[in-house]
Scaffold this motif. Structure first.
Motif, PDB file in Angstrom:
ATOM      1  N   UNK A  52     -18.345  45.010 -24.145  1.00  7.65           N
ATOM      2  CA  UNK A  52     -19.676  45.055 -24.288  1.00  7.65           C
ATOM      3  C   UNK A  52     -20.214  44.624 -25.497  1.00  7.65           C
ATOM      4  N   UNK A  53     -19.981  45.304 -26.481  1.00  9.11           N
ATOM      5  CA  UNK A  53     -20.215  45.213 -27.745  1.00  9.11           C
ATOM      6  C   UNK A  53     -19.725  44.011 -28.330  1.00  9.11           C
ATOM      7  N   UNK A  54     -18.543  43.475 -27.899  1.00  9.15           N
ATOM      8  CA  UNK A  54     -18.060  42.375 -28.297  1.00  9.15           C
ATOM      9  C   UNK A  54     -19.083  40.964 -27.971  1.00  9.15           C
ATOM     10  N   UNK A  55     -19.628  41.175 -26.847  1.00  7.95           N
ATOM     11  CA  UNK A  55     -20.583  40.331 -26.090  1.00  7.95           C
ATOM     12  C   UNK A  55     -21.672  39.988 -27.044  1.00  7.95           C
ATOM     13  N   UNK A  56     -22.348  41.318 -27.408  1.00 10.85           N
ATOM     14  CA  UNK A  56     -23.532  41.469 -28.022  1.00 10.85           C
ATOM     15  C   UNK A  56     -23.028  40.720 -29.643  1.00 10.85           C
ATOM     16  N   UNK A  57     -22.059  40.779 -29.982  1.00  9.59           N
ATOM     17  CA  UNK A  57     -21.422  40.267 -31.400  1.00  9.59           C
ATOM     18  C   UNK A  57     -21.690  38.871 -31.245  1.00  9.59           C
ATOM     19  N   UNK A  58     -21.301  38.198 -30.113  1.00  8.98           N
ATOM     20  CA  UNK A  58     -21.534  36.483 -30.236  1.00  8.98           C
ATOM     21  C   UNK A  58     -22.727  36.337 -30.133  1.00  8.98           C
ATOM     22  N   UNK A  93     -14.146  45.050 -16.363  1.00 11.65           N
ATOM     23  CA  UNK A  93     -13.777  44.692 -17.908  1.00 11.65           C
ATOM     24  C   UNK A  93     -14.789  44.374 -18.586  1.00 11.65           C
ATOM     25  N   UNK A  94     -15.915  43.507 -18.145  1.00  9.63           N
ATOM     26  CA  UNK A  94     -16.829  43.336 -18.974  1.00  9.63           C
ATOM     27  C   UNK A  94     -18.024  44.409 -19.581  1.00  9.63           C
ATOM     28  N   UNK A  95     -17.891  45.445 -18.386  1.00  8.78           N
ATOM     29  CA  UNK A  95     -18.702  46.629 -18.768  1.00  8.78           C
ATOM     30  C   UNK A  95     -18.118  47.816 -19.621  1.00  8.78           C
ATOM     31  N   UNK A  96     -16.693  47.410 -20.074  1.00 13.65           N
ATOM     32  CA  UNK A  96     -16.038  48.157 -21.141  1.00 13.65           C
ATOM     33  C   UNK A  96     -16.714  48.142 -22.333  1.00 13.65           C
ATOM     34  N   UNK A  97     -17.024  49.508 -23.006  1.00 11.24           N
ATOM     35  CA  UNK A  97     -17.689  49.501 -24.088  1.00 11.24           C
ATOM     36  C   UNK A  97     -17.602  48.435 -25.269  1.00 11.24           C
ATOM     37  N   UNK A  98     -16.029  48.474 -25.506  1.00 12.68           N
ATOM     38  CA  UNK A  98     -15.839  47.501 -26.660  1.00 12.68           C
ATOM     39  C   UNK A  98     -15.995  46.142 -26.264  1.00 12.68           C
ATOM     40  N   UNK A 118      -9.412  36.050  -4.792  1.00 12.58           N
ATOM     41  CA  UNK A 118     -10.734  35.527  -5.676  1.00 12.58           C
ATOM     42  C   UNK A 118     -11.577  36.881  -5.813  1.00 12.58           C
ATOM     43  N   UNK A 119     -11.841  37.396  -4.714  1.00 16.83           N
ATOM     44  CA  UNK A 119     -12.858  38.628  -4.876  1.00 16.83           C
ATOM     45  C   UNK A 119     -12.514  39.527  -5.633  1.00 16.83           C
ATOM     46  N   UNK A 120     -11.323  39.890  -5.506  1.00 19.85           N
ATOM     47  CA  UNK A 120     -10.644  41.006  -6.345  1.00 19.85           C
ATOM     48  C   UNK A 120     -10.531  40.969  -7.912  1.00 19.85           C
ATOM     49  N   UNK A 121     -10.366  39.596  -8.205  1.00 21.38           N
ATOM     50  CA  UNK A 121     -10.314  39.066  -9.715  1.00 21.38           C
ATOM     51  C   UNK A 121     -11.745  39.064 -10.136  1.00 21.38           C
ATOM     52  N   UNK A 122     -12.469  38.683  -9.482  1.00 19.87           N
ATOM     53  CA  UNK A 122     -14.081  38.676  -9.920  1.00 19.87           C
ATOM     54  C   UNK A 122     -14.390  40.063 -10.148  1.00 19.87           C
ATOM     55  N   UNK A 123     -14.269  41.156  -9.299  1.00 19.59           N
ATOM     56  CA  UNK A 123     -14.609  42.617  -9.328  1.00 19.59           C
ATOM     57  C   UNK A 123     -13.783  43.123 -10.773  1.00 19.59           C
ATOM     58  N   UNK A 124     -12.762  42.646 -11.095  1.00 20.59           N
ATOM     59  CA  UNK A 124     -11.840  43.179 -12.057  1.00 20.59           C
ATOM     60  C   UNK A 124     -12.463  42.545 -13.307  1.00 20.59           C
ATOM     61  N   UNK A 125     -12.925  41.323 -13.265  1.00 15.20           N
ATOM     62  CA  UNK A 125     -13.545  40.832 -14.515  1.00 15.20           C
ATOM     63  C   UNK A 125     -14.812  41.659 -14.784  1.00 15.20           C
ATOM     64  N   UNK A 126     -15.436  41.982 -13.797  1.00 14.02           N
ATOM     65  CA  UNK A 126     -16.886  42.493 -13.897  1.00 14.02           C
ATOM     66  C   UNK A 126     -16.696  43.769 -14.547  1.00 14.02           C
TER      67      UNK A 126
END
Length: 221
Positions: free
Chosen positions: A32-38, A25-30, A15-23
């Motif tokens: 991050x911009x998608x989150x702003x798009x929503x 990924x969410x910082x990837x520029x593309x 679980x901890x590894x998966x959470x770190x991987x998700x975090x």
């Protein structure tokens, strides 16, 4: 106050590894911009939510909504078609390309359907009221939003090419997952599928990351 997501991970002790991987990924520029798009396109998303919920789609009578979805996917640059079960399938990229590793779906049918379009409406406080607005209007609106953000972001086009978007029929009650059962049978020989992501309902405080489908689907994919 925003509730922290309750995530159920597979029992692999990672679980901890998966959470770190998700975090990460969410910082990837593309992404991050998608989150702003929503956040920026909230009004558009809400309008799609309203429009689709005003199209009655009780189980076994989803065709009008399915045709509407095919038109929306097509307008957003996706190659969309209806399969023999009535599911809407959308791919991004070259027509005829059958390579994808992720299926993202939301079911078209509702338990109750509006008698008149006006029965689905936004209240002054911004909440959407009406039959099926939560289940599964919310999931379907998210599916359309995903289709648009993937098509509009050049950096996300490789990801879009790995995804099959599905608006499936026959999920509720006597529908007995007929749309997904049919899809799984068709994918029985498609070894490239690695995961399903099902968008169902408005809740964002719980994510289930494990099998919850019925045996026939689990055995096929």
């Amino acid at each position: 106050h925003v509730a922290s997501p309750m995530t159920t991970f597979p029992p692999f002790g990672r679980a901890s590894t998966l959470i770190r991987q998700l975090a990460t990924l969410s910082d990837e520029p593309a992404l991050f911009q998608a989150q702003r798009w929503f956040a920026r396109e909230r009004t558009w998303i809400n309008e799609q939510h309203l429009q689709l919920c005003r199209i009655a789609a009780p189980t076994f009578f989803e065709q009008t909504r399915a045709e509407w979805f095919r038109a929306q996917f097509t307008a957003l640059g996706w190659d969309a078609k209806l399969d023999r079960a009535g599911n809407v399938l959308a791919r991004f990229g070259a027509e005829g390309d059958d390579s994808f590793s992720l299926i993202v779906s939301a079911h078209l049918d509702t338990v109750f359907a509006p008698g008149r379009p006006e029965e689905v409406y936004f209240a002054p406080d911004g909440r959407l009221f009406g039959p099926g607005s939560a289940d599964n209007g919310a999931g379907l609106a998210a599916l359309l939003a995903l289709a648009r953000v993937l098509s509009e972001s050049l950096d996300l086009h490789p990801l879009a090419g790995e995804i099959l978007l599905v608006a499936n029929v026959g999920e509720e009650g006597e529908g007995n997952l007929s749309g997904m059962r049919y899809l799984c049978r068709q994918l029985a020989q498609h070894s490239g599928v690695k995961a399903f992501l099902v968008l169902d309902g408005p809740s964002t405080d719980h994510i289930t990351a494990q099998e919850i489908g019925r045996a026939s689907c689990r055995e096929r994919v």
